[in-house]
Design a protein around this motif. Structure first.
Motif, PDB file in Angstrom:
ATOM      1  N   VAL A 106      -5.981  55.416  -3.245  1.00 27.24           N
ATOM      2  CA  VAL A 106      -4.425  55.523  -2.393  1.00 27.24           C
ATOM      3  C   VAL A 106      -4.103  54.523  -3.092  1.00 27.24           C
ATOM      4  CG1 VAL A 106      -3.520  55.274  -0.720  1.00 27.24           C
ATOM      5  CG2 VAL A 106      -5.342  56.961  -0.862  1.00 27.24           C
ATOM      6  N   ARG A 107      -5.054  53.630  -2.865  1.00 27.14           N
ATOM      7  CA  ARG A 107      -4.636  52.009  -3.845  1.00 27.14           C
ATOM      8  C   ARG A 107      -4.180  52.700  -5.287  1.00 27.14           C
ATOM      9  NH1 ARG A 107      -6.191  48.179  -7.247  1.00 27.14           N
ATOM     10  NH2 ARG A 107      -8.293  48.705  -7.863  1.00 27.14           N
ATOM     11  N   ARG A 108      -5.067  52.694  -6.285  1.00 22.73           N
ATOM     12  CA  ARG A 108      -4.653  53.104  -7.307  1.00 22.73           C
ATOM     13  C   ARG A 108      -3.586  53.968  -7.821  1.00 22.73           C
ATOM     14  NH1 ARG A 108     -10.095  53.664 -10.675  1.00 22.73           N
ATOM     15  NH2 ARG A 108     -11.056  51.531 -10.010  1.00 22.73           N
ATOM     16  N   ALA A 109      -3.400  54.752  -7.136  1.00 22.29           N
ATOM     17  CA  ALA A 109      -2.193  55.810  -6.932  1.00 22.29           C
ATOM     18  C   ALA A 109      -0.910  55.688  -6.759  1.00 22.29           C
ATOM     19  CB  ALA A 109      -2.415  57.314  -6.007  1.00 22.29           C
ATOM     20  N   LYS A 110      -0.478  53.934  -5.849  1.00 16.26           N
ATOM     21  CA  LYS A 110       0.317  53.230  -5.690  1.00 16.26           C
ATOM     22  C   LYS A 110       0.414  52.413  -6.383  1.00 16.26           C
ATOM     23  CE  LYS A 110       0.774  53.855  -0.481  1.00 16.26           C
ATOM     24  NZ  LYS A 110       0.414  53.513   0.946  1.00 16.26           N
ATOM     25  N   GLU A 111      -0.189  52.305  -6.984  1.00 15.96           N
ATOM     26  CA  GLU A 111       0.117  50.835  -7.987  1.00 15.96           C
ATOM     27  C   GLU A 111       0.465  52.081  -9.288  1.00 15.96           C
ATOM     28  OE1 GLU A 111      -3.509  48.738  -9.824  1.00 15.96           O
ATOM     29  OE2 GLU A 111      -3.723  47.630  -8.009  1.00 15.96           O
TER      30      GLU A 111
ATOM     31  N   ALA B 267     -20.402  56.659   7.177  1.00 19.58           N
ATOM     32  CA  ALA B 267     -20.757  55.348   6.820  1.00 19.58           C
ATOM     33  C   ALA B 267     -20.427  54.357   7.812  1.00 19.58           C
ATOM     34  CB  ALA B 267     -21.765  55.505   5.659  1.00 19.58           C
ATOM     35  N   ARG B 268     -21.009  53.716   7.353  1.00 18.28           N
ATOM     36  CA  ARG B 268     -20.617  51.963   8.032  1.00 18.28           C
ATOM     37  C   ARG B 268     -19.795  51.705   6.885  1.00 18.28           C
ATOM     38  NH1 ARG B 268     -21.009  49.478  11.971  1.00 18.28           N
ATOM     39  NH2 ARG B 268     -22.705  49.708  13.209  1.00 18.28           N
ATOM     40  N   GLU B 269     -19.974  51.540   5.472  1.00 17.75           N
ATOM     41  CA  GLU B 269     -19.410  51.036   4.533  1.00 17.75           C
ATOM     42  C   GLU B 269     -17.618  51.678   4.025  1.00 17.75           C
ATOM     43  OE1 GLU B 269     -21.550  50.890   1.100  1.00 17.75           O
ATOM     44  OE2 GLU B 269     -22.218  52.764   1.579  1.00 17.75           O
ATOM     45  N   ASP B 270     -17.528  53.567   4.470  1.00 11.83           N
ATOM     46  CA  ASP B 270     -16.348  53.681   4.743  1.00 11.83           C
ATOM     47  C   ASP B 270     -15.561  53.049   5.543  1.00 11.83           C
ATOM     48  OD1 ASP B 270     -17.146  55.364   2.330  1.00 11.83           O
ATOM     49  OD2 ASP B 270     -19.197  56.664   3.504  1.00 11.83           O
ATOM     50  N   MET B 271     -16.453  53.214   7.141  1.00 12.68           N
ATOM     51  CA  MET B 271     -15.065  52.958   8.494  1.00 12.68           C
ATOM     52  C   MET B 271     -15.115  51.073   8.048  1.00 12.68           C
ATOM     53  SD  MET B 271     -16.561  52.239  12.074  1.00 12.68           S
ATOM     54  CE  MET B 271     -17.087  50.272  11.779  1.00 12.68           C
TER      55      MET B 271
ATOM     56  N   ASP C 101     -13.847  55.358  -1.193  1.00 11.36           N
ATOM     57  CA  ASP C 101     -13.521  55.794  -1.960  1.00 11.36           C
ATOM     58  C   ASP C 101     -11.697  56.519  -1.975  1.00 11.36           C
ATOM     59  OD1 ASP C 101     -15.125  55.093  -4.807  1.00 11.36           O
ATOM     60  OD2 ASP C 101     -16.038  57.328  -4.148  1.00 11.36           O
ATOM     61  N   SER C 102     -12.135  57.273  -0.932  1.00 11.32           N
ATOM     62  CA  SER C 102     -10.350  57.358  -0.591  1.00 11.32           C
ATOM     63  C   SER C 102      -8.688  56.576  -1.043  1.00 11.32           C
ATOM     64  CB  SER C 102     -10.026  58.875   0.447  1.00 11.32           C
ATOM     65  OG  SER C 102     -10.087  58.014   1.470  1.00 11.32           O
ATOM     66  N   VAL C 103      -9.480  55.778   0.105  1.00 10.88           N
ATOM     67  CA  VAL C 103      -8.793  54.331  -0.473  1.00 10.88           C
ATOM     68  C   VAL C 103      -8.762  53.838  -1.418  1.00 10.88           C
ATOM     69  CG1 VAL C 103      -9.013  51.908   0.828  1.00 10.88           C
ATOM     70  CG2 VAL C 103      -9.648  53.535   2.206  1.00 10.88           C
ATOM     71  N   GLU C 104      -9.559  53.659  -2.751  1.00  9.65           N
ATOM     72  CA  GLU C 104      -9.305  53.526  -3.895  1.00  9.65           C
ATOM     73  C   GLU C 104      -8.308  54.485  -4.286  1.00  9.65           C
ATOM     74  OE1 GLU C 104      -9.991  50.674  -7.310  1.00  9.65           O
ATOM     75  OE2 GLU C 104     -10.222  50.479  -4.813  1.00  9.65           O
TER      76      GLU C 104
ATOM     77  N   LYS D 124     -10.118  47.700   6.038  1.00  5.37           N
ATOM     78  CA  LYS D 124      -9.512  47.033   5.554  1.00  5.37           C
ATOM     79  C   LYS D 124      -8.190  47.273   5.225  1.00  5.37           C
ATOM     80  CE  LYS D 124     -12.688  43.931   3.344  1.00  5.37           C
ATOM     81  NZ  LYS D 124     -14.164  43.756   1.937  1.00  5.37           N
ATOM     82  N   GLY D 125      -8.268  48.452   4.126  1.00  8.47           N
ATOM     83  CA  GLY D 125      -6.943  50.009   3.812  1.00  8.47           C
ATOM     84  C   GLY D 125      -6.015  49.905   4.481  1.00  8.47           C
ATOM     85  N   LEU D 126      -6.512  49.603   5.601  1.00  6.97           N
ATOM     86  CA  LEU D 126      -5.341  49.471   7.167  1.00  6.97           C
ATOM     87  C   LEU D 126      -4.279  47.448   7.144  1.00  6.97           C
ATOM     88  CD1 LEU D 126      -6.674  51.799   9.805  1.00  6.97           C
ATOM     89  CD2 LEU D 126      -4.756  52.361   8.404  1.00  6.97           C
ATOM     90  N   GLY D 127      -5.629  46.498   7.187  1.00  3.91           N
ATOM     91  CA  GLY D 127      -5.439  45.790   7.099  1.00  3.91           C
ATOM     92  C   GLY D 127      -4.601  45.551   5.811  1.00  3.91           C
ATOM     93  N   ASN D 128      -4.371  45.625   4.269  1.00  4.60           N
ATOM     94  CA  ASN D 128      -3.644  45.825   3.136  1.00  4.60           C
ATOM     95  C   ASN D 128      -2.397  45.936   3.116  1.00  4.60           C
ATOM     96  OD1 ASN D 128      -5.589  47.197   1.402  1.00  4.60           O
ATOM     97  ND2 ASN D 128      -6.785  45.970   1.392  1.00  4.60           N
ATOM     98  N   ASP D 129      -2.668  47.168   4.271  1.00  4.39           N
ATOM     99  CA  ASP D 129      -1.262  47.803   4.063  1.00  4.39           C
ATOM    100  C   ASP D 129      -1.587  48.703   2.612  1.00  4.39           C
ATOM    101  OD1 ASP D 129      -0.192  47.193   6.117  1.00  4.39           O
ATOM    102  OD2 ASP D 129       0.731  45.472   5.170  1.00  4.39           O
ATOM    103  N   ILE D 130      -3.091  49.879   2.139  1.00  7.79           N
ATOM    104  CA  ILE D 130      -2.943  50.716   1.028  1.00  7.79           C
ATOM    105  C   ILE D 130      -2.794  51.828   2.693  1.00  7.79           C
ATOM    106  CG2 ILE D 130      -4.736  52.131  -0.180  1.00  7.79           C
ATOM    107  CD1 ILE D 130      -6.245  48.847  -0.776  1.00  7.79           C
ATOM    108  N   MET D 131      -3.510  51.718   3.171  1.00 13.43           N
ATOM    109  CA  MET D 131      -3.213  52.658   4.030  1.00 13.43           C
ATOM    110  C   MET D 131      -2.197  52.708   5.778  1.00 13.43           C
ATOM    111  SD  MET D 131      -5.601  54.648   2.710  1.00 13.43           S
ATOM    112  CE  MET D 131      -6.668  56.053   3.307  1.00 13.43           C
TER     113      MET D 131
END
Length: 424
Positions: free
Chosen positions: A242-247, A283-287, A237-240, A292-299
């Motif tokens: 960050v994505r929304r905040a940047k948008e 959890a694995r889904e968080d990892m 959810d932190s990735v999500e 993914k967040g690093l790969g698509n440059d959100i992080m």
């Protein structure tokens, strides 16, 4: 001294450059970058099959100096940084005394200059003595030489006090580095709340502990205009958020630590203090969301949260050991092994997340291999395989669950201002 770096794979995100070239360094500055430079030099480095990146920048380390130097000090921390390929590090203020005065800022800067192995930029505390009640004098701390403010190790739980500090940071043009943790929700948790905490019979830390404060801090950044940098993000959810905040155009950047993209709670093999870190292995889904967040440059950034403790402290079980993991000497290898080699990020993205982007967060003229730039350079052999061995660490801290872990990627040279400060 002149240095000629030959045949390296130059990774320079500021120019979007990924190309085999040479670099010529003179008087601490990059004088020329071209194919097949034939000048004479005091030192010639053959960087064939190596990445040549701008000197790595770690936005998040704990050097424990002043006051807790049995865990680490500026000299051992700087040696670990140089060995890890870092030419600039930001050291957090939870020392004894806390970095909340011009005198303590000066102490850190003077001592690190004396050591001379890496640029150490002190981070000032948000509140006096990190007590959470009265904000520090941000202007005075900035004048003394801080690069940011943070209450790292905990959150400022009083939102009114935090908003006041954010306004001061916005006015001073200083980033706010946020440790997002609602202390009232922790309830004695030591690892991630889930199957593993149940299996080991220990209290768990839920994702909400981080997520509740993450959204609060983003909202305060939106209101105050302060540049917000979210430390050690660990939840999907932190990735999500960050994505929304940047948008939305909010000034927010975010970092992920190698331990959070390399391991999840399933990988905890025993009730061992070396698996205890804050935030915990999730959890694995968080990892997977972090990767993914690093790969698509959100992080934006990869930082270590290098947090050394003594062997005695970490020898305790999960309930009694302190939170923290060392990372300066494993960061490059874990990033190459678990992200680059697996195709999640490119080598150029690695250079961006470990150098160029951190420099942008801080607003400093580093993180580039442009001609005329200060010669902070890291040379890495991405293909060398070895086992992590804590006995080889320069850091006083040996606290990591990655001891004996098979990795690819070794730092061959770290060059600071045109001077070789580490050579493998």
């Amino acid at each position: 001294m002149t240095i000629l770096i030959k045949n390296g794979r130059i990774l320079n995100p500021s120019e979007n450059l990924d190309k085999i070239m040479d670099i010529y360094v003179e008087d601490g500055v990059i004088k020329e970058k071209a194919e097949n430079i034939t000048r004479e030099a005091d030192r010639v480095i053959d960087a064939k099959n190596c990445y040549v990146m701008p000197g790595l920048i770690d936005l998040h380390v704990h050097f424990r100096d002043p006051g807790l130097t049995y865990k680490e000090d500026i000299e051992t921390g700087s040696r670990a940084a140089a060995k890890g390929g870092f030419t600039t590090v930001c050291c957090m203020p939870n020392t004894k005394p806390v970095i909340d005065s011009a005198e303590t800022v000066k102490y850190v800067i003077d001592k690190s200059k004396k050591v001379g192995l890496t640029n150490v930029l002190p981070v000032g505390a948000v509140t006096k003595n990190m007590a959470g009640t009265e904000i520090t004098d941000v202007d005075e701390l900035k004048e003394a030489g801080i690069c940011a403010i943070s209450e790292d190790g905990k959150s400022v739980m009083n939102s009114g006090v935090y908003r006041k500090a954010m306004k001061a940071a916005a006015k001073a043009g200083v980033p706010v580095m946020a440790h997002c943790e609602d202390i009232n929700l922790v309830e004695g948790g030591v690892i991630n709340l889930g199957n593993k905490s149940a299996e080991l019979g220990v209290k768990g830390i839920s994702n909400a502990v981080e997520d509740v404060i993450t959204i609060r801090d983003i909202m305060l950044a939106k209101e105050t205009g302060a540049p917000l940098h979210l430390c050690h993000c660990s939840t999907k959810d932190s990735v999500e958020m960050v994505r929304r905040a940047k948008e939305e155009g909010i000034k927010v950047t975010a970092e992920v630590c190698p331990h959070h993209f390399s391991m999840c709670s399933d990988d905890i093999t025993a009730n061992d203090g070396n698996f205890k870190m804050n935030p915990p292995l999730r959890a694995r889904e968080d990892m997977e969301a972090l990767v993914k967040g690093l790969g698509n440059d959100i992080m934006d950034v990869i930082s270590t949260d290098h947090a050394p403790h003594s062997a005695e402290e970490k020898a305790k079980d999960l309930e009694h050991a302190p939170f923290g993991i060392v990372g300066l000497e494993t960061s490059v290898a874990l990033t190459i092994t678990n992200l680059v080699k697996k195709g999640y990020i490119t080598p150029l993205q690695m250079a961006a997340k470990m150098s160029y982007n951190p420099a942008k967060v801080l607003g400093i003229e580093k993180g580039t291999l442009n001609e005329g730039a200060v010669a902070d350079i890291t040379i890495i052999n991405p293909d060398e395989e070895y086992l992590v061995d804590v006995n080889d660490f320069e850091s006083k801290g040996k606290n990591t669950p990655f001891d004996g872990y098979k990795v690819s990627g070794r730092v061959e040279y770290t060059i600071l201002g045109g001077k070789i400060v580490y050579e493998h």
